[in-house]
Design an enzyme around this catalytic site. Structure first.
Site, PDB file in Angstrom:
ATOM      1  N   ASN A  36       0.801  -1.235   0.000  1.00 42.23           N
ATOM      2  CA  ASN A  36       0.000   0.000   0.000  1.00 42.23           C
ATOM      3  C   ASN A  36       0.834   1.286   0.000  1.00 42.23           C
ATOM      4  O   ASN A  36       0.436   2.294  -0.586  1.00 42.23           O
ATOM      5  CB  ASN A  36      -1.014  -0.003   1.144  1.00 42.23           C
ATOM      6  CG  ASN A  36      -0.396  -0.187   2.497  1.00 42.23           C
ATOM      7  OD1 ASN A  36       0.709  -0.726   2.616  1.00 42.23           O
ATOM      8  ND2 ASN A  36      -1.076   0.239   3.525  1.00 42.23           N
TER       9      ASN A  36
ATOM     10  N   GLU B 287       3.662  -4.576  12.218  1.00 42.38           N
ATOM     11  CA  GLU B 287       2.756  -3.441  12.016  1.00 42.38           C
ATOM     12  C   GLU B 287       1.610  -3.983  11.183  1.00 42.38           C
ATOM     13  O   GLU B 287       1.774  -4.238   9.988  1.00 42.38           O
ATOM     14  CB  GLU B 287       3.502  -2.297  11.324  1.00 42.38           C
ATOM     15  CG  GLU B 287       2.854  -0.957  11.568  1.00 42.38           C
ATOM     16  CD  GLU B 287       1.632  -0.738  10.685  1.00 42.38           C
ATOM     17  OE1 GLU B 287       0.501  -0.952  11.184  1.00 42.38           O
ATOM     18  OE2 GLU B 287       1.798  -0.384   9.534  1.00 42.38           O
TER      19      GLU B 287
ATOM     20  N   CYS C 292      -3.565   1.000   6.567  1.00 41.87           N
ATOM     21  CA  CYS C 292      -3.790   0.282   7.820  1.00 41.87           C
ATOM     22  C   CYS C 292      -4.412   1.222   8.842  1.00 41.87           C
ATOM     23  O   CYS C 292      -5.171   0.812   9.684  1.00 41.87           O
ATOM     24  CB  CYS C 292      -2.480  -0.273   8.340  1.00 41.87           C
ATOM     25  SG  CYS C 292      -1.159   0.943   8.380  1.00 41.87           S
TER      26      CYS C 292
ATOM     27  N   GLU D 171       7.725   1.581  14.986  1.00 47.21           N
ATOM     28  CA  GLU D 171       8.620   2.086  13.946  1.00 47.21           C
ATOM     29  C   GLU D 171       8.710   3.593  14.138  1.00 47.21           C
ATOM     30  O   GLU D 171       7.878   4.190  14.807  1.00 47.21           O
ATOM     31  CB  GLU D 171       8.061   1.809  12.541  1.00 47.21           C
ATOM     32  CG  GLU D 171       7.708   0.365  12.256  1.00 47.21           C
ATOM     33  CD  GLU D 171       8.893  -0.498  11.887  1.00 47.21           C
ATOM     34  OE1 GLU D 171      10.045  -0.034  12.005  1.00 47.21           O
ATOM     35  OE2 GLU D 171       8.667  -1.659  11.496  1.00 47.21           O
TER      36      GLU D 171
HETATM   37  P1  NDP Z   1       0.183  -9.694   3.428  1.00 52.14           P
HETATM   38  O1  NDP Z   1       0.249  -9.556   4.884  1.00 52.14           O
HETATM   39  O2  NDP Z   1      -0.163 -11.013   2.882  1.00 52.14           O
HETATM   40  O3  NDP Z   1       1.568  -9.229   2.728  1.00 52.14           O
HETATM   41  C1  NDP Z   1       2.479  -8.278   3.255  1.00 52.14           C
HETATM   42  C2  NDP Z   1       3.894  -8.742   2.947  1.00 52.14           C
HETATM   43  O4  NDP Z   1       4.166  -9.984   3.603  1.00 52.14           O
HETATM   44  C3  NDP Z   1       4.137  -9.024   1.463  1.00 52.14           C
HETATM   45  O5  NDP Z   1       5.464  -8.707   1.133  1.00 52.14           O
HETATM   46  C4  NDP Z   1       3.893 -10.510   1.378  1.00 52.14           C
HETATM   47  O6  NDP Z   1       4.488 -11.118   0.265  1.00 52.14           O
HETATM   48  C5  NDP Z   1       4.550 -10.975   2.663  1.00 52.14           C
HETATM   49  N1  NDP Z   1       4.089 -12.270   3.147  1.00 52.14           N
HETATM   50  C6  NDP Z   1       2.881 -12.847   2.990  1.00 52.14           C
HETATM   51  N2  NDP Z   1       2.852 -14.043   3.616  1.00 52.14           N
HETATM   52  C7  NDP Z   1       4.065 -14.228   4.171  1.00 52.14           C
HETATM   53  C8  NDP Z   1       4.666 -15.279   4.933  1.00 52.14           C
HETATM   54  N3  NDP Z   1       3.993 -16.379   5.263  1.00 52.14           N
HETATM   55  N4  NDP Z   1       5.947 -15.129   5.323  1.00 52.14           N
HETATM   56  C9  NDP Z   1       6.648 -14.031   5.012  1.00 52.14           C
HETATM   57  N5  NDP Z   1       6.138 -13.009   4.280  1.00 52.14           N
HETATM   58  C10 NDP Z   1       4.863 -13.095   3.878  1.00 52.14           C
HETATM   59  O7  NDP Z   1      -0.802  -8.630   2.893  1.00 52.14           O
HETATM   60  P2  NDP Z   1      -1.661  -8.703   1.574  1.00 52.14           P
HETATM   61  O8  NDP Z   1      -0.985  -7.803   0.647  1.00 52.14           O
HETATM   62  O9  NDP Z   1      -1.937 -10.058   1.059  1.00 52.14           O
HETATM   63  O10 NDP Z   1      -3.032  -8.175   2.128  1.00 52.14           O
HETATM   64  C11 NDP Z   1      -3.774  -8.938   3.079  1.00 52.14           C
HETATM   65  C12 NDP Z   1      -4.388  -7.992   4.062  1.00 52.14           C
HETATM   66  O11 NDP Z   1      -3.381  -7.437   4.899  1.00 52.14           O
HETATM   67  C13 NDP Z   1      -5.029  -6.795   3.405  1.00 52.14           C
HETATM   68  O12 NDP Z   1      -6.315  -7.078   2.935  1.00 52.14           O
HETATM   69  C14 NDP Z   1      -5.019  -5.808   4.529  1.00 52.14           C
HETATM   70  O13 NDP Z   1      -6.106  -6.043   5.375  1.00 52.14           O
HETATM   71  C15 NDP Z   1      -3.731  -6.114   5.245  1.00 52.14           C
HETATM   72  N6  NDP Z   1      -2.656  -5.223   4.883  1.00 52.14           N
HETATM   73  C16 NDP Z   1      -2.220  -4.343   5.823  1.00 52.14           C
HETATM   74  C17 NDP Z   1      -1.205  -3.474   5.529  1.00 52.14           C
HETATM   75  C18 NDP Z   1      -0.742  -2.500   6.540  1.00 52.14           C
HETATM   76  O14 NDP Z   1      -0.054  -1.544   6.176  1.00 52.14           O
HETATM   77  N7  NDP Z   1      -1.015  -2.689   7.797  1.00 52.14           N
HETATM   78  C19 NDP Z   1      -0.593  -3.468   4.216  1.00 52.14           C
HETATM   79  C20 NDP Z   1      -1.087  -4.452   3.299  1.00 52.14           C
HETATM   80  C21 NDP Z   1      -2.089  -5.285   3.650  1.00 52.14           C
HETATM   81  P3  NDP Z   1       3.636 -11.287  -1.084  1.00 52.14           P
HETATM   82  O15 NDP Z   1       3.369  -9.922  -1.564  1.00 52.14           O
HETATM   83  O16 NDP Z   1       4.535 -12.064  -1.943  1.00 52.14           O
HETATM   84  O17 NDP Z   1       2.387 -12.030  -0.692  1.00 52.14           O
END
Ligand code: NDP
Length: 492
Positions: free
Chosen positions: A156, A254, A288, A466
């Protein structure tokens, strides 16, 4: 200006752009039109292990970790300066990859410049303490870098959320391996390459895109990983904490939020309406810390809601690169579908759609992932949209009767990241802010943060923090050194 998007990007490991070990590539899609944007090397577990090995070797062999901080600081200032010079190019790249407006991307890249400068300024101010102890002894503490730190970033705010932990970790003397989100790796890869121009030693800053389950987990599970900083969803966050716990490595998490926005009866309603809109429609709601739950006092709710609806209806939607656009597309088709599902369910449960609630279907926008800014009211208490993070431009509105009711509703969530209070009377705002279970509270201000202010969530919104003055220190470890300086007793 240079064209921001190159057709093809590689991994950035050991100061060089290299293909992934499998040779696989992933096609990135422009969310404004769902057409291919660029191809990027898809990293795998082997690439993750390679990056950890390279980072560990650089940590041990280069000047980075043993420097007193002055040269590291200068190097990070240099990187900040280079990024500032190419701010427009990076902003354009971020926008094309992620969808947000150019204005938002410029803000993000500017924030990264400031974060690098802030961390650079702290690099030579990492100090230990002396501690009084009995007898002929001197006790002192040393602050040392951790070693190799792992950073896993979401899509994001791709560069901003990556660099807010990478910059302090680098300033503290660590070697870094960053895994950007698979959807949005471009600015991180471009910054990796820029770090070489800024004379960051090879292997100190590595960027490995690839699937989270594969690359992310391998990085965290690696015995050389000394800390992990993760921003993203709760499911992945919990998994990362589990993997890190296996070798007793600290994890900063976070995670998500379900931020309440409390509008008291004496608030300036025009100002509050603009702030509420900014706090949920900014970045197309993919935040978030979005203010996604409006709690308005019953005496002003109707007026406030109609003001917010008027703002929502006037939002200019379009590709983020077009000037004048106020909201870009959502990051992907799948994500758009997931946000629409929340709205469909809410409507089916009897909620009123006060504004938006549908995709933008005008000719140039129908190919992209555009959703009209949406305001829902009259939601039944169990509605999923009130409980779960939507991560889209969807505001859920409710009313409260008195302060106790406002606090009860505001805190009725498993999250605790951000809350805001709108009132002309600080005497009302401050006691209320104290009662809100949120890591961050704004009074008469939409979500805003600075590199010098801590960013942290309570409850299921996260663990650790952070940003802020302690950010660089948090990437060091404290070693206690006890010196006995007594003279040997004379032998008789
Ligand atoms: P994720 O939590 O799945 O992804 C965030 C990061 O973690 C990405 O780089 C992802 O890689 C990586 N990741 C995912 N699974 C693993 C794992 N098992 N081990 C290590 N790294 C991992 O977020 P999504 O983008 O799929 O979104 C899911 C939900 O998370 C959203 O709908 C939202 O609710 C929330 N979200 C919250 C954010 C925030 O700033 N707090 C930001 C983004 C999402 P990859 O991209 O390859 O999957």
């Amino acid at each position: 200006m240079t064209e921001a998007v190159e057709p093809s990007y590689e991994l950035f490991i050991g100061g060089a752009s290299i293909p992934s070990s499998s040779g696989e590539r992933q096609t990135l899609i422009d969310p404004a039109n769902n057409r291919p944007l660029a191809a990027v090397a898809r990293g795998h577990a082997d690439d993750a292990r390679h990056a950890m090995e390279v980072a560990q070797a650089a940590f041990e062999a280069s000047w980075w970790a043993s420097d007193d901080g002055a040269r590291r600081g200068k190097t990070l200032f240099r990187l900040a300066q280079k990024l500032e010079e190419r701010l427009e190019e990076f902003a354009r790249l971020e926008t094309l990859n992620m969808g947000k407006t150019l204005r938002e991307s410029r803000g993000d890249v500017g924030f990264v410049v400031r974060t690098l400068e802030y961390a650079a300024g702290l690099a030579d101010k990492i100090q230990g303490e002396t501690i009084p102890v009995p007898g002929a002894r001197l006790d002192l503490t040393l602050r040392e870098p951790l070693g190799v730190t792992v950073h896993i970033a979401p899509w994001n705010y791709p560069l901003l959320l990556a660099m807010r932990s990478v910059a302090p970790a680098l300033a503290a003397g660590n070697a870094v391996v960053l895994k950007p989100a698979s959807l949005t790796p471009l600015t991180a890869l471009a910054l990796g390459r820029m770090s070489k121009e800024a004379l960051v030693p090879d292997g100190i800053f590595n960027v490995v895109p690839g699937p989270g389950k594969d690359v992310g987990e391998t990085l965290v599970a690696d015995a050389r990983c000394r800390s992990v900083s993760f921003t993203g969803g709760g499911t992945a966050g919990r998994r990362i904490a589990e993997v890190a716990a296996q070798h007793v490595v600290p994890a900063t998490l976070e995670l998500g939020g379900k931020g309440p926005v409390v509008v008291l009866p004496d608030a300036d309603l025009d100002r509050a309406a603009r702030g509420v809109a900014f706090g949920i429609f900014g970045n197309a709601g993919q935040m978030c810390w979005a203010g996604s739950r409006l709690l308005a006092h019953e005496s002003v709710a109707e007026t406030l809601l109609s003001k917010i609806a008027r703002i929502a209806e006037k939002y200019a939607l379009g590709p983020g690169v077009a000037e004048g656009v106020e909201m870009g597309p959502l990051v992907s088709r799948e994500h758009l579908e997931s946000v629409l599902q929340f709205i469909t369910e809410a409507e089916a449960s009897g909620a009123k759609v006060v504004a938006g609630g549908r995709r933008a279907t005008d000719a140039p926008l129908q190919e992209g992932n555009f959703l009209r800014p949406t305001v829902l009211s009259q939601l039944p208490a169990p509605a999923r949209v009130l409980k779960e993070e939507v991560f889209g431009p969807v505001l859920s509105a409710a009313t409260f009767t008195d302060t106790d009711d406002a606090v009860r509703q505001a805190n009725d969530t498993r999250y605790g990241l951000f809350a805001s209070v709108w009132t002309k009377e600080l005497a009302h705002a401050i006691p209320l802010a104290r009662r809100l279970e949120s890591g961050m509270v704004s009074i008469n201000e939409a979500p805003s943060t600075f590199p010098q202010t801590p960013f942290a969530g309570f409850k299921e919104s996260g663990l650790g923090f952070e940003q802020g003055i302690d950010s660089v220190r948090s990437y060091t470890r404290r070693k206690n050194v006890l010196i006995n300086y007594s003279l040997p007793k004379p032998k008789n």
